[in-house]
Enzyme design. Structure first.
Site, short mmCIF file in Angstrom:
data_model
loop_
_atom_site.label_atom_id
_atom_site.label_comp_id
_atom_site.label_asym_id
_atom_site.label_seq_id
_atom_site.Cartn_x
_atom_site.Cartn_y
_atom_site.Cartn_z
CG PHE A 125 -1.72 -1.28 1.40
CD1 PHE A 125 -2.88 -1.51 0.67
CD2 PHE A 125 -1.28 -2.27 2.28
CE1 PHE A 125 -3.60 -2.69 0.84
CE2 PHE A 125 -1.99 -3.45 2.45
CZ PHE A 125 -3.15 -3.67 1.73
CB CYS A 161 -5.36 4.48 9.37
SG CYS A 161 -6.13 3.96 7.85
N1 SAH Z 1 1.74 4.00 3.08
C1 SAH Z 1 1.26 5.21 2.47
C2 SAH Z 1 -0.22 5.43 2.63
C3 SAH Z 1 -1.09 4.30 2.15
S1 SAH Z 1 -2.68 4.83 1.70
C4 SAH Z 1 2.06 6.40 2.99
O1 SAH Z 1 2.91 6.27 3.88
O2 SAH Z 1 1.84 7.51 2.52
C5 SAH Z 1 -3.38 3.37 1.08
C6 SAH Z 1 -2.96 3.00 -0.32
O3 SAH Z 1 -3.43 1.67 -0.55
C7 SAH Z 1 -3.55 3.83 -1.45
O4 SAH Z 1 -2.51 4.35 -2.24
C8 SAH Z 1 -4.41 2.87 -2.28
O5 SAH Z 1 -4.29 3.07 -3.68
C9 SAH Z 1 -3.80 1.54 -1.91
N2 SAH Z 1 -4.69 0.36 -1.95
C10 SAH Z 1 -5.97 0.26 -1.54
N3 SAH Z 1 -6.39 -1.02 -1.66
C11 SAH Z 1 -5.36 -1.74 -2.18
C12 SAH Z 1 -5.15 -3.10 -2.50
N4 SAH Z 1 -6.13 -3.99 -2.34
N5 SAH Z 1 -3.96 -3.48 -2.98
C13 SAH Z 1 -2.96 -2.56 -3.15
N6 SAH Z 1 -3.09 -1.26 -2.85
C14 SAH Z 1 -4.26 -0.86 -2.36
#
Ligand code: SAH
Length: 394
Positions: free
Chosen positions: A227, A339
């Protein structure tokens, strides 16, 4: 005359404890005809003053307290005082760590429904409650007094506003700029974000301290950053000297942004892997392929928006954590985050422990992580604690 909300007998306890919400079922009577967002006086059934609050006719939270002092006037000066106080705390605690911080964390900073982030001179504001919307102009005036000539962008394009009878909206509020792209510097790392298109107000400032803490588990390690969004965790891992990093995100835009941020810091993007994939599927695929990592970061989006989703969310958290344990080298480190405010810390801890059991792994919790210091938790507002993280050594 100021309209008044009179509470039912015995329903003043939480306001006496300075929790800022008045639920509709606590209300005996509304005297006068306040408009949406207008400031009302809240009194108990014996007519004793409790607080000045913003009236929100459509919400189950019918009023949110601005002040517990009857002498206050809710105007631009009031907001300027709150902003100045919050800014002082931010400057004390962030010091030279970053030129970007959460300036106002809504209820926790005494301004219900108001979120304000400061990104290297550009301000992004989110107005989520009827009261915040009503006082938008006052809040902008106050911000411009504290930060003269600052560009201010509104990111109130969120569905929760509907509960308050408000429409989603976004755009410049003051000193418009041609571009909505901003570069911030966090712990010496440059991160580009888009305040118009990015998630929330553009960036996850709340993970700053956890990103920094992650560095010590990255030197010489193979790192899997799930993510990844802007790739911020990966930049810290790179800075700490990771051997290899794999970033995973389902969004092509997020992957492009993460790549760009690597280049921006002079890191060779070819040394790092950027995978556009669903984490749930990719981790299963890696397991079949027998791929392993030394350090795995799981920072998923919010899985729980309301109580009904909690059970499903628990399954989701357990699934990714189990898969992560299966991919973790012996002696490796898992950094696992949630979160979701509704996911309590003790429950999350149990889910991680259960996930390890299902993966036939054992381990120890070695560090607890949480939202960065500029996302404080009001003493009277425990709901302000939403981001938790556990570091597990397998
Ligand atoms: N770690 C990041 C914040 C993550 S926000 C930081 O430090 O800034 C969550 C992210 O998860 C988003 O970019 C979204 O596109 C992604 N996401 C949501 N569901 C997902 C999935 N099933 N597989 C991969 N990415 C996913």
């Amino acid at each position: 005359m100021t309209a008044r909300i009179v509470l039912n007998p015995g329903r003043d306890k939480s306001l006496i404890r300075k929790h800022p919400w008045v639920f509709s079922r606590a209300i005996k009577e509304i005297q006068g005809k306040p408009e949406r967002g207008e400031t009302v006086e809240v009194v108990n059934n014996k007519n004793n003053f409790l607080c000045l609050a913003a009236y929100s006719p459509d919400s189950q939270i019918t009023a949110r307290a601005w002040s517990f002092n009857a002498k206050d006037t809710i105007d631009a000066d009031f907001f300027e005082q709150k902003i100045t106080k919050a800014l002082k705390t931010r400057l004390d605690i962030i010091a030279d760590e970053s030129d970007a911080y959460r300036l106002i964390a809504a209820e926790s900073d005494g301004l219900p429904g108001v979120t304000i982030d400061y990104y290297a001179g550009t301000i992004v504001a989110q107005f989520l409650s009827a009261g915040a919307e009503f006082h938008k102009a006052n809040i902008v005036t106050a911000l411009l007094n504290v930060f003269p000539n600052a560009p201010i962008f509104e990111r109130s394009d969120v569905d929760v506003r509907k509960k308050e009878g408000l429409h989603p909206i976004k755009g410049w509020l003051a000193n418009p700029q041609e571009s909505t792209k901003v570069v911030i510097t966090e712990h010496g790392l440059k991160i580009e974000l888009d305040i118009e298109q990015g998630h929330k107000t553009g960036f996850y400032l709340d993970q700053r301290d956890s990103r920094y803490a992650t560095r010590k588990y990255c030197q010489g390690k193979t790192v899997l950053n799930c993510f990844s969004y802007t790739g911020a965790f990966s930049l810290y891992a790179k800075q700490a000297g990771a051997k290899s990093i794999t970033n995973v995100d389902i969004s092509a835009n997020a992957i492009a942004l993460a790549r760009q941020n690597h280049t921006l810091n002079g890191f060779d993007e070819k040394e790092t892997e950027f995978v556009k994939a669903d984490v749930f599927k990719l981790l299963r695929q890696y397991k079949e392929e027998g791929r392993k990592f030394d350090t795995i970061i799981l920072d998923p989006p919010k899985f729980v928006e309301n109580k009904h989703q909690l059970k499903g969310a628990c399954r989701g958290y357990k699934d990714i954590n189990m898969l992560a344990f299966q991919l973790l080298n012996e002696g490796g480190t898992l950094l696992s985050f949630s979160c979701s405010g509704l996911m309590e810390e003790s429950l999350f801890q149990k889910i991680i422990a259960d996930a390890a059991l299902d993966a036939n792994r054992n381990g120890i919790f070695i560090e607890k992580l949480g939202q960065a210091k500029d996302h404080p938790i009001g003493l009277a507002y425990p709901e302000g604690y939403y981001l938790k993280g556990f570091v597990v050594r397998a």
